[in-house]
Motif scaffolding. Structure first.
Motif, PDB file in Angstrom:
ATOM      1  N   ASN A 464      31.874 -11.815 -28.199  1.00 11.80           N
ATOM      2  CA  ASN A 464      32.979 -10.938 -27.800  1.00 11.80           C
ATOM      3  C   ASN A 464      32.562  -9.937 -26.714  1.00 11.80           C
ATOM      4  O   ASN A 464      33.417  -9.438 -25.977  1.00 11.80           O
ATOM      5  CB  ASN A 464      33.512 -10.184 -29.020  1.00 11.80           C
ATOM      6  CG  ASN A 464      34.245 -11.110 -29.972  1.00 11.80           C
ATOM      7  OD1 ASN A 464      35.248 -11.712 -29.620  1.00 11.80           O
ATOM      8  ND2 ASN A 464      33.731 -11.256 -31.183  1.00 11.80           N
ATOM      9  N   ILE A 467      32.714 -11.792 -22.992  1.00 12.78           N
ATOM     10  CA  ILE A 467      33.935 -12.408 -22.469  1.00 12.78           C
ATOM     11  C   ILE A 467      34.451 -11.570 -21.296  1.00 12.78           C
ATOM     12  O   ILE A 467      34.567 -10.348 -21.389  1.00 12.78           O
ATOM     13  CB  ILE A 467      35.016 -12.512 -23.566  1.00 12.78           C
ATOM     14  CG1 ILE A 467      34.559 -13.483 -24.670  1.00 12.78           C
ATOM     15  CG2 ILE A 467      36.336 -12.992 -22.978  1.00 12.78           C
ATOM     16  CD1 ILE A 467      35.515 -13.567 -25.839  1.00 12.78           C
ATOM     17  N   SER A 541      36.192 -17.519 -29.102  1.00 13.23           N
ATOM     18  CA  SER A 541      35.292 -16.398 -29.398  1.00 13.23           C
ATOM     19  C   SER A 541      34.644 -16.561 -30.758  1.00 13.23           C
ATOM     20  O   SER A 541      33.704 -15.853 -31.096  1.00 13.23           O
ATOM     21  CB  SER A 541      36.053 -15.072 -29.341  1.00 13.23           C
ATOM     22  OG  SER A 541      37.073 -15.035 -30.319  1.00 13.23           O
ATOM     23  N   VAL A 562      38.341 -18.939 -22.504  1.00  8.48           N
ATOM     24  CA  VAL A 562      38.247 -18.650 -23.934  1.00  8.48           C
ATOM     25  C   VAL A 562      39.659 -18.648 -24.509  1.00  8.48           C
ATOM     26  O   VAL A 562      40.519 -17.871 -24.067  1.00  8.48           O
ATOM     27  CB  VAL A 562      37.575 -17.281 -24.192  1.00  8.48           C
ATOM     28  CG1 VAL A 562      37.465 -17.011 -25.683  1.00  8.48           C
ATOM     29  CG2 VAL A 562      36.209 -17.228 -23.529  1.00  8.48           C
TER      30      VAL A 562
END
Length: 591
Positions: A464, A467, A541, A562
């Motif tokens: 996370n 990203i 994720s 993603v």
């Protein structure tokens, strides 16, 4: 407030006068002693509960209270865990490995005492599991929380966690070498010589506390009475293979039963079914009650009637055929009973059940050889070596098994057969099961990577946090001219095509439009839907970093979108991963 002020003053004084290395050595002794004290308290608590519940039982009769005791114990455990602890119990050692791998070796404070209470209830009332895993969790929690209190980093906190585990095993068996080897082989995947010294200190202090408070009254100890004979080597070779296959059965049976009982969604239905089935097994086969070490001692002393105590078969008078049949039934039922205990909500581990099953299979093997071939081999020696063999196979810890059995027997008379059987058993089960009962599910989920430094570092990267959400999106109905306007203000060359529902329809790159982007007719007539193409792959994720890197390798892409729950979240780039990987390596080296 005053406590915090005193702690700060102490930490400041410590930094000035004691370096990190010596401070860890001092803490390791304290943690080992506390883990040893916890082990003594747990053992004594279970002993008192067990004695209070079974004091009136007659040796020569089966007792119907066996049908209800395990259910009561599991129910009390679940109620305490749910309403007081507010947590779900499981395999303790597996949780510790997950904590080291994914939670920076930070264990909840409550686990410094919670597993002692829950396992005392479970095992005291006859749950067919061991105390070793709960006390390892307790010791590890003590080490982790003292490390946090002293503001130590991840690496040193992990060492102190291991110190707690080593001190606990050392105290409960009075086996300091076994405690250290268990920690190195099972808990800590990689360890240096500098890290090895704190484990030694913690293990010694755990053993000293146990000796001071209990003397020789440890959880399980015996003395070797028969010498090892080299002529028995062929039988030990066969026993090694038998133990490997027995370990395989133990592992597969445990997984199967836990899958079936754990699949029952309603908690009280799961408790009722698991508790009643466990009670029925114990009623028919009383040696399965609790840890079963007293029954193993009966086998070691060749006391067949003692093994049949409180069973429906006691009146058989210890007939060798009845005894062999009964012992084989006990071996078959033990992993089932252990899995029923844990999956229905009880607290405990498979450490003791693996030792118990190994002792029973070693006894059966020796009796079988005597009956079939008339060979006067030592039943007690084969029982002890069988304990080593099955423990080696189930835990995938051959060195722990060797040194533990050597220490609890008070000598190294059986060292040669212990080494032989442990090695063969480990090789045999490794052919079928590459991972131990503790690590199998963690490895399959990608939550534990052993003996692969590259994948270990990758697993520590938080998906996370890397990203990228700064890519400008465009709707599929827009024109090429609209995209050209975006290009003027964008710093990226990839443009996600997202509809009004937040779903990714495709992507457009500069390479896709380079030849037409300055053509006015194309700018007005071409839509993004006509220009976009599907990405080579998508990630989530929730994917592990190993999965993400595998997709990068397969597609040869540098950027992948993603997608979470069907919605576009952002992009992840290979360069961003490499940068995070490098930073993680630098941080680990600094620690």
């Amino acid at each position: 407030m005053k406590v915090n002020e005193l702690l700060v003053k102490f930490l400041v004084w410590r930094i000035k006068h004691i370096d990190n290395r010596n401070f860890v050595l001092l803490l390791s002794g304290v943690i080992g002693a506390l883990a040893g004290l916890a082990a003594v308290l747990l053992k004594q608590s279970v002993h008192l509960i067990h004695q209070a519940l079974t004091l009136s039982f007659k040796t020569e009769y089966a007792n119907y209270l066996y049908l209800s005791y395990p259910l009561i114990g599991i129910l009390l455990t679940v109620l305490f865990a749910h309403f007081v602890l507010k947590e779900k119990l499981g395999h303790g050692v597996t949780d510790i490995l997950y904590t080291i791998s994914k939670k920076s070796s930070i264990i909840q404070r409550g686990k410094m005492y919670s597993r002692m209470i829950t396992s005392a209830l479970t095992v005291g009332f006859g749950g067919s599991v061991g105390l070793e895993a709960p006390i390892v969790v307790t010791g590890s929690a003590i080490g982790s929380n003292i490390g946090r209190l002293m503001h130590l980093n991840y690496k040193k906190r992990t060492i102190l966690l291991g110190c707690g585990a080593a001190g606990a095993i050392s105290a409960i068996f009075n086996a300091p070498i076994g405690g250290v080897i268990f920690c190195v082989e099972v808990i800590l995947a990689e360890i240096s010589i500098a890290s090895f010294i704190p484990l030694l200190i913690a293990s010694v202090f755990g053993s000293i506390v146990s000796l001071l408070l209990l003397g020789d009254d440890v959880l399980f100890s015996v003395k070797v009475t028969d010498l090892f004979k080299a002529s028995d080597t062929p039988y030990y070779l066969m026993l090694g293979i038998v133990c490997g296959l027995a370990s395989l059965y133990f592992t597969r049976a445990t997984y199967w039963v836990e899958g079936k009982i754990g699949g029952i969604k309603k908690t009280y239905k799961r408790i009722l079914i698991g508790g009643l089935l466990l009670g029925l097994i114990i009623f028919v086969l009383p040696p399965i009650y609790g840890e079963g070490y007293e029954s193993i001692k009966a086998l070691l002393s060749n006391n067949g009637s003692g093994f049949l105590n409180r069973s429906l078969f006691f009146s058989s008078g210890g007939s060798p055929y009845i005894l062999l049949f009964f012992a084989l039934a006990v071996f078959i039922a033990k992993p089932i009973a252990s899995a029923l205990t844990i999956s229905s909500g009880g607290s405990g581990g498979v450490f003791a059940p693996s030792l118990f099953s190994g002792g029973v299979i070693g006894f059966c093997f020796a009796i079988g050889i005597q009956m079939l071939l008339g060979e006067p081999i030592s039943v007690s020696n084969f029982t002890l070596v069988g304990m080593c063999g099955v423990m080696s196979g189930v835990l995938h810890a051959p060195l722990t098994a060797i040194f533990l059995i050597a220490e609890i027997t008070g000598g190294y008379e059986l060292f040669v057969p212990l080494m032989l059987v442990s090695a063969i058993s480990y090789v045999t089960i490794s052919y079928f099961e590459k991972h131990s009962i503790y690590t199998k599910h963690l490895v399959e989920r990608g939550d534990l990577i052993q003996h692969d430094k590259d994948r270990q570092v990758l697993s520590l990267i938080d998906m996370n946090k890397i990203i990228e959400t700064d890519l400008l999106t465009i709707e599929p109905t827009r024109s090429l001219g609209d995209l050209v306007e975006l290009i003027k203000v964008s710093k990226r060359n990839v443009f996600p095509v997202v509809n009004d529902k937040g779903e990714l329809m495709g992507i457009v790159t500069l390479d896709d439009i380079r030849e037409v982007m300055f053509d006015e007719a194309s700018q007005n007539n071409l839509t993004i839907k006509e220009l976009m193409h599907s990405p080579p792959a998508v990630v989530s994720s929730y994917d592990s970093m190993a999965t993400v890197m595998k997709k990068f390798e397969e597609t040869h892409a540098w950027n992948l979108p993603v997608i979470d729950n069907g919605k576009y979240t952002g992009f992840i780039s290979k360069s961003r991963i490499f940068n995070a990987y490098r930073n993680r390596l630098i941080r680990q080296h600094a620690e």
